[in-house]
Motif scaffolding. Structure first.
Motif, PDB file in Angstrom:
ATOM      1  N   GLU A 114       0.850  -1.191   0.000  1.00  0.00           N
ATOM      2  CA  GLU A 114       0.000   0.000   0.000  1.00  0.00           C
ATOM      3  C   GLU A 114       0.881   1.235   0.000  1.00  0.00           C
ATOM      4  OE1 GLU A 114      -3.831  -0.943   2.556  1.00  0.00           O
ATOM      5  OE2 GLU A 114      -2.004  -1.589   3.597  1.00  0.00           O
ATOM      6  N   VAL A 115       0.498   2.229  -0.799  1.00  0.00           N
ATOM      7  CA  VAL A 115       1.303   3.439  -0.986  1.00  0.00           C
ATOM      8  C   VAL A 115       0.426   4.664  -0.768  1.00  0.00           C
ATOM      9  CG1 VAL A 115       2.664   4.774  -2.643  1.00  0.00           C
ATOM     10  CG2 VAL A 115       2.761   2.275  -2.690  1.00  0.00           C
ATOM     11  N   TRP A 116       0.928   5.581   0.050  1.00  0.00           N
ATOM     12  CA  TRP A 116       0.282   6.877   0.240  1.00  0.00           C
ATOM     13  C   TRP A 116       1.337   7.957   0.065  1.00  0.00           C
ATOM     14  CZ3 TRP A 116      -0.465   2.801   3.612  1.00  0.00           C
ATOM     15  CH2 TRP A 116      -1.746   2.299   3.711  1.00  0.00           C
ATOM     16  N   ASN A 117       0.964   9.066  -0.615  1.00  0.00           N
ATOM     17  CA  ASN A 117       1.871  10.212  -0.697  1.00  0.00           C
ATOM     18  C   ASN A 117       1.077  11.490  -0.916  1.00  0.00           C
ATOM     19  OD1 ASN A 117       1.700  10.854  -3.600  1.00  0.00           O
ATOM     20  ND2 ASN A 117       2.749   8.889  -3.887  1.00  0.00           N
ATOM     21  N   ASP A 118       1.783  12.604  -0.838  1.00  0.00           N
ATOM     22  CA  ASP A 118       1.156  13.921  -0.925  1.00  0.00           C
ATOM     23  C   ASP A 118       1.103  14.479  -2.346  1.00  0.00           C
ATOM     24  OD1 ASP A 118       0.703  14.126   1.815  1.00  0.00           O
ATOM     25  OD2 ASP A 118       2.553  15.229   2.206  1.00  0.00           O
ATOM     26  N   SER A 119       1.399  13.683  -3.367  1.00  0.00           N
ATOM     27  CA  SER A 119       1.440  14.227  -4.736  1.00  0.00           C
ATOM     28  C   SER A 119       0.145  14.915  -5.122  1.00  0.00           C
ATOM     29  CB  SER A 119       1.762  13.118  -5.742  1.00  0.00           C
ATOM     30  OG  SER A 119       3.075  12.657  -5.561  1.00  0.00           O
ATOM     31  N   GLY A 120      -0.982  14.303  -4.839  1.00  0.00           N
ATOM     32  CA  GLY A 120      -2.268  14.909  -5.189  1.00  0.00           C
ATOM     33  C   GLY A 120      -2.456  16.263  -4.534  1.00  0.00           C
ATOM     34  N   GLU A 121      -2.142  16.360  -3.252  1.00  0.00           N
ATOM     35  CA  GLU A 121      -2.274  17.628  -2.537  1.00  0.00           C
ATOM     36  C   GLU A 121      -1.345  18.692  -3.118  1.00  0.00           C
ATOM     37  OE1 GLU A 121      -4.445  18.608  -0.112  1.00  0.00           O
ATOM     38  OE2 GLU A 121      -5.390  16.694  -0.550  1.00  0.00           O
ATOM     39  N   ARG A 122      -0.137  18.294  -3.478  1.00  0.00           N
ATOM     40  CA  ARG A 122       0.816  19.241  -4.035  1.00  0.00           C
ATOM     41  C   ARG A 122       0.360  19.747  -5.410  1.00  0.00           C
ATOM     42  NH1 ARG A 122       6.442  19.317  -2.399  1.00  0.00           N
ATOM     43  NH2 ARG A 122       6.410  18.953  -0.164  1.00  0.00           N
ATOM     44  N   LEU A 123      -0.200  18.865  -6.216  1.00  0.00           N
ATOM     45  CA  LEU A 123      -0.696  19.286  -7.531  1.00  0.00           C
ATOM     46  C   LEU A 123      -1.889  20.214  -7.391  1.00  0.00           C
ATOM     47  CD1 LEU A 123      -0.296  15.984  -9.552  1.00  0.00           C
ATOM     48  CD2 LEU A 123       1.018  18.104  -9.814  1.00  0.00           C
ATOM     49  N   LEU A 124      -2.772  19.919  -6.448  1.00  0.00           N
ATOM     50  CA  LEU A 124      -3.893  20.821  -6.205  1.00  0.00           C
ATOM     51  C   LEU A 124      -3.385  22.209  -5.804  1.00  0.00           C
ATOM     52  CD1 LEU A 124      -6.326  18.462  -4.262  1.00  0.00           C
ATOM     53  CD2 LEU A 124      -6.693  19.434  -6.544  1.00  0.00           C
ATOM     54  N   ALA A 125      -2.431  22.277  -4.903  1.00  0.00           N
ATOM     55  CA  ALA A 125      -1.879  23.555  -4.453  1.00  0.00           C
ATOM     56  C   ALA A 125      -1.226  24.327  -5.599  1.00  0.00           C
ATOM     57  CB  ALA A 125      -0.883  23.331  -3.311  1.00  0.00           C
ATOM     58  N   ARG A 126      -0.545  23.599  -6.508  1.00  0.00           N
ATOM     59  CA  ARG A 126       0.076  24.264  -7.670  1.00  0.00           C
ATOM     60  C   ARG A 126      -0.962  24.941  -8.545  1.00  0.00           C
ATOM     61  NH1 ARG A 126       3.557  20.780 -11.319  1.00  0.00           N
ATOM     62  NH2 ARG A 126       4.092  22.785 -12.213  1.00  0.00           N
ATOM     63  N   HIS A 127      -2.197  24.447  -8.504  1.00  0.00           N
ATOM     64  CA  HIS A 127      -3.274  25.010  -9.311  1.00  0.00           C
ATOM     65  C   HIS A 127      -4.185  25.920  -8.481  1.00  0.00           C
ATOM     66  CE1 HIS A 127      -2.246  22.813 -12.923  1.00  0.00           C
ATOM     67  NE2 HIS A 127      -2.006  21.765 -12.159  1.00  0.00           N
ATOM     68  N   GLY A 128      -3.711  26.321  -7.303  1.00  0.00           N
ATOM     69  CA  GLY A 128      -4.434  27.274  -6.483  1.00  0.00           C
ATOM     70  C   GLY A 128      -5.608  26.718  -5.717  1.00  0.00           C
ATOM     71  N   ILE A 129      -5.733  25.398  -5.653  1.00  0.00           N
ATOM     72  CA  ILE A 129      -6.848  24.777  -4.925  1.00  0.00           C
ATOM     73  C   ILE A 129      -6.341  24.389  -3.550  1.00  0.00           C
ATOM     74  CG2 ILE A 129      -8.513  22.879  -4.899  1.00  0.00           C
ATOM     75  CD1 ILE A 129      -8.122  22.804  -8.008  1.00  0.00           C
ATOM     76  N   THR A 130      -6.736  25.162  -2.544  1.00  0.00           N
ATOM     77  CA  THR A 130      -6.225  24.943  -1.190  1.00  0.00           C
ATOM     78  C   THR A 130      -7.304  24.601  -0.176  1.00  0.00           C
ATOM     79  OG1 THR A 130      -6.309  27.311  -0.744  1.00  0.00           O
ATOM     80  CG2 THR A 130      -4.227  26.425  -1.599  1.00  0.00           C
ATOM     81  N   ALA A 131      -8.552  24.650  -0.597  1.00  0.00           N
ATOM     82  CA  ALA A 131      -9.643  24.388   0.344  1.00  0.00           C
ATOM     83  C   ALA A 131      -9.907  22.919   0.482  1.00  0.00           C
ATOM     84  CB  ALA A 131     -10.913  25.108  -0.099  1.00  0.00           C
TER      85      ALA A 131
END
Length: 131
Positions: A114-131
């Protein structure tokens, strides 16, 4: 197998996986192994993961900070904890992307990864989605 042997085995597996030498560790995966990534994506081999990551990153490596081994029933669970560093497909470099890999082994072979990482959160932040 003892905990130190299991830990060394998983570290070897991860080193070879990151080097793109999946053929050298394919025998460490048990038939029917379940591999589940962040977002519930399922894979059945290290080669499938490498192909998936080729579209997700220009390149990526792990900075392994800690590896813990614990009994899991009659078998073992191994946790690799650290951060990812590399570059997104557009070449923008990143570091400090947290990850956890959790493995279950039976008879010295990986039956669950099983793998978990923050890539999705980081990509969202790069596109200004922080909520």
């Amino acid at each position: 197998m003892d905990a130190d042997t299991i830990k060394a085995q998983i570290l070897h597996f991860l080193d070879r996986q990151m080097a793109g030498e999946v053929h050298k560790v394919a025998d460490m995966i048990a038939p029917g192994c379940k591999i589940i990534f962040s977002g519930g994506r399922e894979f059945s081999s290290p080669a499938e993961i490498s192909a998936f990551n080729a579209g997700r990153y220009a390149w990526v490596r792990k900075k392994m900070e800690r590896t813990d081994v614990a009994p899991c029933g009659d078998n073992w669970a191994v946790f690799s904890i650290g951060t990812l560093y590399g570059a997104w497909p557009d070449g923008t470099e990143f570091e400090g992307n947290r990850y956890i890999d959790r493995f279950e082994l039976e008879n010295g072979r990986i039956v669950l990864w099983e793998v978990w990482n923050d890539s999705g959160e980081r990509l969202l932040a790069r596109h200004g989605i922080t909520a």
